[in-house]
Design a protein around this motif. Structure first.
Motif, PDB file in Angstrom:
ATOM      1  N   LEU A  28       0.846  -1.193   0.000  1.00 54.14           N
ATOM      2  CA  LEU A  28       0.000   0.000   0.000  1.00 54.14           C
ATOM      3  C   LEU A  28       0.878   1.238   0.000  1.00 54.14           C
ATOM      4  O   LEU A  28       1.689   1.439   0.906  1.00 54.14           O
ATOM      5  CB  LEU A  28      -0.912  -0.004   1.216  1.00 54.14           C
ATOM      6  CG  LEU A  28      -1.827  -1.236   1.359  1.00 54.14           C
ATOM      7  CD1 LEU A  28      -2.497  -1.244   2.724  1.00 54.14           C
ATOM      8  CD2 LEU A  28      -2.858  -1.279   0.256  1.00 54.14           C
ATOM      9  N   VAL A  29       0.717   2.076  -1.021  1.00 49.71           N
ATOM     10  CA  VAL A  29       1.570   3.250  -1.209  1.00 49.71           C
ATOM     11  C   VAL A  29       0.691   4.478  -1.333  1.00 49.71           C
ATOM     12  O   VAL A  29      -0.254   4.499  -2.131  1.00 49.71           O
ATOM     13  CB  VAL A  29       2.436   3.106  -2.474  1.00 49.71           C
ATOM     14  CG1 VAL A  29       3.338   4.323  -2.645  1.00 49.71           C
ATOM     15  CG2 VAL A  29       3.277   1.836  -2.413  1.00 49.71           C
ATOM     16  N   GLY A  30       0.990   5.500  -0.558  1.00 49.87           N
ATOM     17  CA  GLY A  30       0.222   6.737  -0.647  1.00 49.87           C
ATOM     18  C   GLY A  30       0.691   7.733   0.392  1.00 49.87           C
ATOM     19  O   GLY A  30       1.522   7.429   1.248  1.00 49.87           O
ATOM     20  N   ILE A 239       9.151   7.988  -7.432  1.00 52.72           N
ATOM     21  CA  ILE A 239       8.027   8.539  -8.196  1.00 52.72           C
ATOM     22  C   ILE A 239       6.702   7.987  -7.691  1.00 52.72           C
ATOM     23  O   ILE A 239       5.669   8.655  -7.783  1.00 52.72           O
ATOM     24  CB  ILE A 239       8.165   8.262  -9.713  1.00 52.72           C
ATOM     25  CG1 ILE A 239       8.150   6.764 -10.005  1.00 52.72           C
ATOM     26  CG2 ILE A 239       9.392   8.916 -10.284  1.00 52.72           C
ATOM     27  CD1 ILE A 239       8.140   6.445 -11.495  1.00 52.72           C
ATOM     28  N   PHE A 240       6.717   6.773  -7.122  1.00 49.77           N
ATOM     29  CA  PHE A 240       5.481   6.190  -6.608  1.00 49.77           C
ATOM     30  C   PHE A 240       5.067   6.817  -5.286  1.00 49.77           C
ATOM     31  O   PHE A 240       3.959   6.578  -4.800  1.00 49.77           O
ATOM     32  CB  PHE A 240       5.636   4.678  -6.441  1.00 49.77           C
ATOM     33  CG  PHE A 240       5.839   3.947  -7.735  1.00 49.77           C
ATOM     34  CD1 PHE A 240       4.779   3.740  -8.597  1.00 49.77           C
ATOM     35  CD2 PHE A 240       7.088   3.491  -8.095  1.00 49.77           C
ATOM     36  CE1 PHE A 240       4.955   3.081  -9.804  1.00 49.77           C
ATOM     37  CE2 PHE A 240       7.283   2.829  -9.288  1.00 49.77           C
ATOM     38  CZ  PHE A 240       6.219   2.622 -10.156  1.00 49.77           C
ATOM     39  N   LEU A 241       5.954   7.581  -4.687  1.00 49.50           N
ATOM     40  CA  LEU A 241       5.672   8.228  -3.411  1.00 49.50           C
ATOM     41  C   LEU A 241       5.522   9.736  -3.572  1.00 49.50           C
ATOM     42  O   LEU A 241       5.470  10.469  -2.591  1.00 49.50           O
ATOM     43  CB  LEU A 241       6.806   7.929  -2.412  1.00 49.50           C
ATOM     44  CG  LEU A 241       7.065   6.445  -2.148  1.00 49.50           C
ATOM     45  CD1 LEU A 241       8.395   6.255  -1.429  1.00 49.50           C
ATOM     46  CD2 LEU A 241       5.945   5.849  -1.321  1.00 49.50           C
ATOM     47  N   SER A 242       5.467  10.205  -4.809  1.00 49.95           N
ATOM     48  CA  SER A 242       5.467  11.641  -5.090  1.00 49.95           C
ATOM     49  C   SER A 242       4.134  12.086  -5.670  1.00 49.95           C
ATOM     50  O   SER A 242       3.369  11.287  -6.215  1.00 49.95           O
ATOM     51  CB  SER A 242       6.587  11.983  -6.084  1.00 49.95           C
ATOM     52  OG  SER A 242       7.843  11.549  -5.593  1.00 49.95           O
ATOM     53  N   ARG A 243       3.901  13.375  -5.573  1.00 44.28           N
ATOM     54  CA  ARG A 243       2.705  13.958  -6.185  1.00 44.28           C
ATOM     55  C   ARG A 243       2.916  14.216  -7.670  1.00 44.28           C
ATOM     56  O   ARG A 243       1.972  14.263  -8.448  1.00 44.28           O
ATOM     57  CB  ARG A 243       2.348  15.275  -5.486  1.00 44.28           C
ATOM     58  CG  ARG A 243       1.924  15.114  -4.044  1.00 44.28           C
ATOM     59  CD  ARG A 243       1.585  16.460  -3.426  1.00 44.28           C
ATOM     60  NE  ARG A 243       1.198  16.325  -2.035  1.00 44.28           N
ATOM     61  CZ  ARG A 243       0.899  17.352  -1.259  1.00 44.28           C
ATOM     62  NH1 ARG A 243       0.947  18.583  -1.740  1.00 44.28           N
ATOM     63  NH2 ARG A 243       0.556  17.160   0.002  1.00 44.28           N
ATOM     64  N   ALA A 244       4.161  14.439  -8.064  1.00 42.36           N
ATOM     65  CA  ALA A 244       4.479  14.724  -9.463  1.00 42.36           C
ATOM     66  C   ALA A 244       5.927  14.342  -9.722  1.00 42.36           C
ATOM     67  O   ALA A 244       6.731  14.248  -8.793  1.00 42.36           O
ATOM     68  CB  ALA A 244       4.259  16.201  -9.791  1.00 42.36           C
TER      69      ALA A 244
END
Length: 272
Positions: A28-30, A239-244
């Motif tokens: 779960l990533v977010g 990148i999977f943990l970033s907003r952009a």
């Protein structure tokens, strides 16, 4: 070993209406407060009798009940609650579960007291309860050594208190465990993302209108998986943990653009 084939959560905290199809490993990533812990807590409440039942404070605003359901083979487990008056449960055939919540580490593991896994982990915890994340590493290694199978293991932020090398070591141990068990964990560390296995990632998002939502990428072909593993190291996996993300041509742009953002008055880390 994917023990739980499907999970649906309705009316529980920020999860108004979501469905998840976890594999043997589910990551779960977010962002913080997006709902990752909500998913783990809902699964724990469904599987384990010792887990706290939903209260009125857990019911999503605008809902009157909490409903959590899971499909395991030909069985359907469910938890249906209308706090504080009504609680309906069907845990028959539920697999045993271990839960390592972030706020109780490193002194507590939540698990069925009569299961061999609890005793294996208890031996480790009896040795030391003051070495932070290494207790989790030793606990997972003890489960591998005991050759346990058929467990659902829930972990909040396995990277806590661990150096990057220890995180990589733990990630490999979790890989071994997932061959005989099912592991669901939330993380803010790119080391635990396994970017060559995109189908294991569950991107968790939250907004005021939809609440918590999930997105599961499609699996990659073997050729694409090899390429992405070669190109996406731990730094790029952020990148999977970033907003952009900004893709640039080479090293010069990579060095210059942070200075450009700084000159424009933007802190790129603060903005994710």
């Amino acid at each position: 070993m994917a023990l739980i084939e499907r999970i649906s959560i309705h009316g529980y905290r920020g999860a108004r209406d979501l469905e998840l199809t976890p594999g043997s490993t589910c990551v779960l990533v977010g962002e913080s407060s997006s709902g990752k812990s909500t998913v783990l807590a809902a699964v724990w409440a469904l599987l384990e009798a010792a887990a706290p039942m939903p209260t009125g404070a857990d019911v999503t605003h605008g809902h009157t009940r909490v409903h959590v359901e899971a499909t395991i083979g030909d069985r359907t487990l469910f938890l249906d609650a209308r706090p504080p008056a009504t609680l309906n449960l069907n845990r028959e055939g539920a697999p045993p579960a271990l839960f390592f919540p972030a706020n109780l580490r490193p002194t507590t593991v939540l698990a069925p007291t009569d299961h061999p896994a609890k005793r294996a982990v208890g031996v480790v915890r009896g040795e030391s309860t003051h070495d932070g994340g290494l207790t989790l590493v030793r606990s997972m290694a003890a489960l591998v050594e005991a050759r346990v199978r058929g467990l659902v293991i829930l972990i909040e932020e396995p990277e806590l208190y661990l150096s990057p090398t220890a995180q990589r070591h733990l990630h490999r141990i979790l890989r071994k465990l997932s061959g005989r068990n099912q592991i669901l964990y939330s993380t803010h560390s790119p080391i635990f993302l396994g970017v060559d296995r995109l189908e294991e990632l569950v991107l968790v998002r939250h907004d005021d209108h939809a609440g918590t939502t999930l997105f599961q990428p499609e699996p990659l072909t073997e050729r694409k998986a090899f390429r992405i593993l070669a190109e996406l190291d731990a730094e790029r996996a952020e990148i999977f943990l970033s907003r952009a993300a900004m893709l640039v041509e080479g090293r010069t742009e990579k060095l210059v653009f942070p200075l450009v953002f700084q000159a424009l008055g933007y802190d790129v880390d603060r903005e994710a």
